[in-house]
Design a protein around this motif. Structure first.
Motif, PDB file in Angstrom:
ATOM      1  N   GLY A   1       0.827  -1.202   0.000  1.00  0.00           N
ATOM      2  CA  GLY A   1       0.000   0.000   0.000  1.00  0.00           C
ATOM      3  C   GLY A   1       0.858   1.247   0.000  1.00  0.00           C
ATOM      4  O   GLY A   1       1.988   1.259  -0.491  1.00  0.00           O
ATOM      5  N   ILE A   2       0.322   2.296   0.573  1.00  0.00           N
ATOM      6  CA  ILE A   2       1.021   3.577   0.620  1.00  0.00           C
ATOM      7  C   ILE A   2       2.106   3.529   1.702  1.00  0.00           C
ATOM      8  O   ILE A   2       1.878   3.040   2.804  1.00  0.00           O
ATOM      9  N   ARG A   3       3.296   4.046   1.375  1.00  0.00           N
ATOM     10  CA  ARG A   3       4.407   4.084   2.325  1.00  0.00           C
ATOM     11  C   ARG A   3       4.224   5.254   3.283  1.00  0.00           C
ATOM     12  O   ARG A   3       3.978   6.385   2.869  1.00  0.00           O
ATOM     13  N   ASN A   4       4.358   4.987   4.584  1.00  0.00           N
ATOM     14  CA  ASN A   4       4.126   5.996   5.611  1.00  0.00           C
ATOM     15  C   ASN A   4       5.406   6.514   6.247  1.00  0.00           C
ATOM     16  O   ASN A   4       5.334   7.354   7.157  1.00  0.00           O
ATOM     17  N   VAL A   5       6.589   6.032   5.827  1.00  0.00           N
ATOM     18  CA  VAL A   5       7.861   6.440   6.440  1.00  0.00           C
ATOM     19  C   VAL A   5       8.874   6.753   5.351  1.00  0.00           C
ATOM     20  O   VAL A   5       8.663   6.457   4.174  1.00  0.00           O
ATOM     21  N   SER A   6       9.982   7.321   5.763  1.00  0.00           N
ATOM     22  CA  SER A   6      11.072   7.643   4.844  1.00  0.00           C
ATOM     23  C   SER A   6      12.385   7.157   5.445  1.00  0.00           C
ATOM     24  O   SER A   6      12.471   6.842   6.647  1.00  0.00           O
ATOM     25  N   VAL A   7      13.407   7.099   4.603  1.00  0.00           N
ATOM     26  CA  VAL A   7      14.732   6.723   5.081  1.00  0.00           C
ATOM     27  C   VAL A   7      15.205   7.747   6.107  1.00  0.00           C
ATOM     28  O   VAL A   7      15.068   8.956   5.920  1.00  0.00           O
ATOM     29  N   GLY A   8      15.753   7.232   7.224  1.00  0.00           N
ATOM     30  CA  GLY A   8      16.212   8.111   8.299  1.00  0.00           C
ATOM     31  C   GLY A   8      15.214   8.247   9.427  1.00  0.00           C
ATOM     32  O   GLY A   8      15.570   8.735  10.508  1.00  0.00           O
ATOM     33  N   ALA A   9      13.966   7.848   9.194  1.00  0.00           N
ATOM     34  CA  ALA A   9      12.954   7.953  10.247  1.00  0.00           C
ATOM     35  C   ALA A   9      13.208   6.898  11.317  1.00  0.00           C
ATOM     36  O   ALA A   9      13.623   5.774  11.031  1.00  0.00           O
ATOM     37  N   VAL A  10      12.963   7.278  12.559  1.00  0.00           N
ATOM     38  CA  VAL A  10      13.075   6.344  13.677  1.00  0.00           C
ATOM     39  C   VAL A  10      11.687   5.768  13.942  1.00  0.00           C
ATOM     40  O   VAL A  10      10.731   6.513  14.198  1.00  0.00           O
ATOM     41  N   VAL A  11      11.576   4.454  13.878  1.00  0.00           N
ATOM     42  CA  VAL A  11      10.285   3.779  14.034  1.00  0.00           C
ATOM     43  C   VAL A  11      10.290   2.951  15.308  1.00  0.00           C
ATOM     44  O   VAL A  11      11.351   2.599  15.839  1.00  0.00           O
ATOM     45  N   THR A  12       9.103   2.663  15.783  1.00  0.00           N
ATOM     46  CA  THR A  12       8.899   1.827  16.969  1.00  0.00           C
ATOM     47  C   THR A  12       7.977   0.676  16.587  1.00  0.00           C
ATOM     48  O   THR A  12       7.414   0.675  15.480  1.00  0.00           O
ATOM     49  N   PRO A  13       7.769  -0.301  17.470  1.00  0.00           N
ATOM     50  CA  PRO A  13       6.845  -1.395  17.151  1.00  0.00           C
ATOM     51  C   PRO A  13       5.407  -0.943  16.887  1.00  0.00           C
ATOM     52  O   PRO A  13       4.600  -1.727  16.391  1.00  0.00           O
ATOM     53  N   ALA A  14       5.077   0.314  17.204  1.00  0.00           N
ATOM     54  CA  ALA A  14       3.727   0.827  16.939  1.00  0.00           C
ATOM     55  C   ALA A  14       3.635   1.553  15.598  1.00  0.00           C
ATOM     56  O   ALA A  14       2.550   1.997  15.215  1.00  0.00           O
ATOM     57  N   SER A  15       4.751   1.682  14.889  1.00  0.00           N
ATOM     58  CA  SER A  15       4.763   2.425  13.619  1.00  0.00           C
ATOM     59  C   SER A  15       4.293   1.522  12.480  1.00  0.00           C
ATOM     60  O   SER A  15       4.778   0.396  12.335  1.00  0.00           O
ATOM     61  N   VAL A  16       3.348   2.029  11.665  1.00  0.00           N
ATOM     62  CA  VAL A  16       2.878   1.304  10.482  1.00  0.00           C
ATOM     63  C   VAL A  16       3.680   1.798   9.283  1.00  0.00           C
ATOM     64  O   VAL A  16       3.544   2.955   8.874  1.00  0.00           O
ATOM     65  N   ILE A  17       4.502   0.924   8.735  1.00  0.00           N
ATOM     66  CA  ILE A  17       5.333   1.299   7.593  1.00  0.00           C
ATOM     67  C   ILE A  17       4.505   1.325   6.317  1.00  0.00           C
ATOM     68  O   ILE A  17       4.541   2.276   5.543  1.00  0.00           O
ATOM     69  N   THR A  18       3.725   0.283   6.096  1.00  0.00           N
ATOM     70  CA  THR A  18       2.828   0.194   4.947  1.00  0.00           C
ATOM     71  C   THR A  18       1.865  -0.955   5.196  1.00  0.00           C
ATOM     72  O   THR A  18       1.905  -1.590   6.273  1.00  0.00           O
ATOM     73  N   THR A  19       0.999  -1.215   4.248  1.00  0.00           N
ATOM     74  CA  THR A  19       0.126  -2.389   4.321  1.00  0.00           C
ATOM     75  C   THR A  19       0.472  -3.336   3.185  1.00  0.00           C
ATOM     76  O   THR A  19       1.025  -2.926   2.162  1.00  0.00           O
ATOM     77  N   LEU A  20       0.139  -4.594   3.390  1.00  0.00           N
ATOM     78  CA  LEU A  20       0.375  -5.611   2.372  1.00  0.00           C
ATOM     79  C   LEU A  20      -0.889  -6.435   2.215  1.00  0.00           C
ATOM     80  O   LEU A  20      -1.420  -6.957   3.208  1.00  0.00           O
ATOM     81  N   GLN A  21      -1.406  -6.499   0.986  1.00  0.00           N
ATOM     82  CA  GLN A  21      -2.644  -7.222   0.715  1.00  0.00           C
ATOM     83  C   GLN A  21      -2.427  -8.239  -0.389  1.00  0.00           C
ATOM     84  O   GLN A  21      -1.698  -7.979  -1.351  1.00  0.00           O
ATOM     85  N   GLN A  22      -3.109  -9.365  -0.209  1.00  0.00           N
ATOM     86  CA  GLN A  22      -3.116 -10.396  -1.245  1.00  0.00           C
ATOM     87  C   GLN A  22      -4.507 -10.392  -1.874  1.00  0.00           C
ATOM     88  O   GLN A  22      -5.495 -10.791  -1.246  1.00  0.00           O
ATOM     89  N   THR A  23      -4.592  -9.914  -3.124  1.00  0.00           N
ATOM     90  CA  THR A  23      -5.894  -9.689  -3.756  1.00  0.00           C
ATOM     91  C   THR A  23      -6.137 -10.557  -4.983  1.00  0.00           C
ATOM     92  O   THR A  23      -7.121 -10.364  -5.685  1.00  0.00           O
ATOM     93  N   GLY A  24      -5.243 -11.494  -5.261  1.00  0.00           N
ATOM     94  CA  GLY A  24      -5.502 -12.403  -6.378  1.00  0.00           C
ATOM     95  C   GLY A  24      -6.713 -13.277  -6.129  1.00  0.00           C
ATOM     96  O   GLY A  24      -7.374 -13.747  -7.056  1.00  0.00           O
ATOM     97  N   GLN A  25      -7.034 -13.464  -4.865  1.00  0.00           N
ATOM     98  CA  GLN A  25      -8.270 -14.127  -4.433  1.00  0.00           C
ATOM     99  C   GLN A  25      -8.849 -13.292  -3.305  1.00  0.00           C
ATOM    100  O   GLN A  25      -8.122 -12.826  -2.432  1.00  0.00           O
TER     101      GLN A  25
END
Length: 362
Positions: A185-209
């Motif tokens: 999906g849409i990317r929510n972070v950039s290189v250099g950003a400090v993330v935590t376990p609560a940070s959503v980087i992006t989403t991943l969907q399987q839509t072939g089915q």
């Protein structure tokens, strides 16, 4: 004019005045009595039995396709929010927004040089302790050291190996990979950003089915079989799609008396989108001998549903078991037979054993 004639004239005038006053009053007093005399003949004679004039139909078997229509929602076959397991600074991003990725493909890399250095130190310590253990084993055979010293070195090696395993696990967590093949999906972070376990980087969907969830009344539970085909449409598209029932919830919702059903549909051509609202048709059965009556003919009571059936000119209140419905008719599963005459009007006035003159509508 003589006195006699004058007196006679005055008397006639007074009599005329009195008559004008008395006659209207007498008329008002005598009018109800006249009316009562005129109405008296109408009340004479015995009353006949009350007859209900109503319309009805003769119930004949018809061909009926028992379809149930409902709504549902399309869902991705698999969906996950990509989030780091440890806190850290992003050093590289290896995916494009809205692109297909493979299972195991690296998506994001976090800074891990400190973990690599720590791991290198632990491995060096282990190597040293292993050499010490080898020399102690030779000394132990000739009695140069005690058994306790040898066991202490063995324990230190095991402790260092546990630290190495932990450091390797932490190092693996700095590399974020795709858990399955799908579309990002849409990317929510950039290189250099400090993330935590609560940070959503992006989403991943399987839509072939795609999955499709719906709620179906509990009465159709026995008809819901895995592998059953259904049809559905989505807003904005004229095509009709098919899906296959994959599973049903084992229990019904106690509040709505419905069963949750999940179906799957092929979407390799990407015509459908996750989150779309669907109109679903479930084909439950085909009946060539269905007994159908208008919905307004059903009389609801506190305990059961009833029909007013005309037999030998009298109304018989018959309990019935209802089945599937259409926009204006309902199927009768039990209680009446083909050829019975059922009232469709006058059902609010009808009473058991009331005489009925029914006009049959074809």
């Amino acid at each position: 004019m003589g006195l006699g004639e004058y007196l006679c004239g005055e008397m006639r005038t007074h009599i005329s005045r009195i008559a004008r006053i008395i006659l209207p009053v007498a008329g008002v007093l005598l009018l109800p009595a006249c009316k009562e005399k005129k109405q008296a003949p109408a009340s004479a004679g015995p009353k006949g039995p009350k007859v209900l004039h109503a319309e009805g139909i003769v119930v004949n078997p018809v061909v009926f396709q028992d379809n149930y229509t409902t709504t549902g929602t399309l869902l991705p076959n698999e969906e996950v929010s990509v989030m780091p397991e440890v806190s850290g600074r992003i050093t590289s991003i290896s995916f494009k927004e809205g692109a297909e990725v493979r299972q195991g493909q690296v998506l994001v890399q976090l800074y891990n040089e400190d973990l690599k250095a720590q791991l290198q130190k632990l491995r060096a310590q282990r190597e040293l302790q292993v050499k010490i253990k080898g020399r102690q084993a030779a000394l132990l055979e000739v009695g140069g050291i005690s058994q306790q010293e040898y066991e202490t070195t063995t324990t230190q090696i095991q402790s260092i190996e546990a630290d190495i395993a932990y450091a390797e696990a932490q190092l693996r967590k700095t590399t974020i990979s795709a858990p399955f093949s799908g579309r990002t999906g849409i990317r929510n972070v950039s290189v250099g950003a400090v993330v935590t376990p609560a940070s959503v980087i992006t989403t991943l969907q399987q839509t072939g089915q795609l999955k499709m969830d719906m709620n179906v009344p509990e009465q159709y539970r026995s008809e819901l079989k895995p592998g059953m085909q259904l049809r559905f449409t989505v807003s904005g598209q004229a095509d009709t799609f098919t899906a296959t029932i994959a599973a049903t919830e084992p229990t019904a919702n106690s509040a709505t008396r419905t069963v949750k059903v999940r179906a799957v549909t092929d979407n390799r051509n990407n015509k459908l989108g996750a989150g779309a609202f669907t109109h679903i048709v479930l084909p439950f059965g085909h009946n060539d001998q269905a007994l159908m009556v208008p919905s307004q003919a059903v009389i609801p009571t506190n305990r059961e549903k009833m029909l007013a059936v005309v037999k030998n000119g009298k109304a018989v209140m018959t309990p019935v078991l209802l089945g599937a419905r259409t926009s204006d008719k309902v199927q009768i599963l039990n209680g009446i037979s083909a050829g019975d005459t059922v009232l469709v009007t006058g059902i609010m006035q009808v009473k058991p054993d009331m005489q009925v003159e029914v006009r049959v509508n074809q």
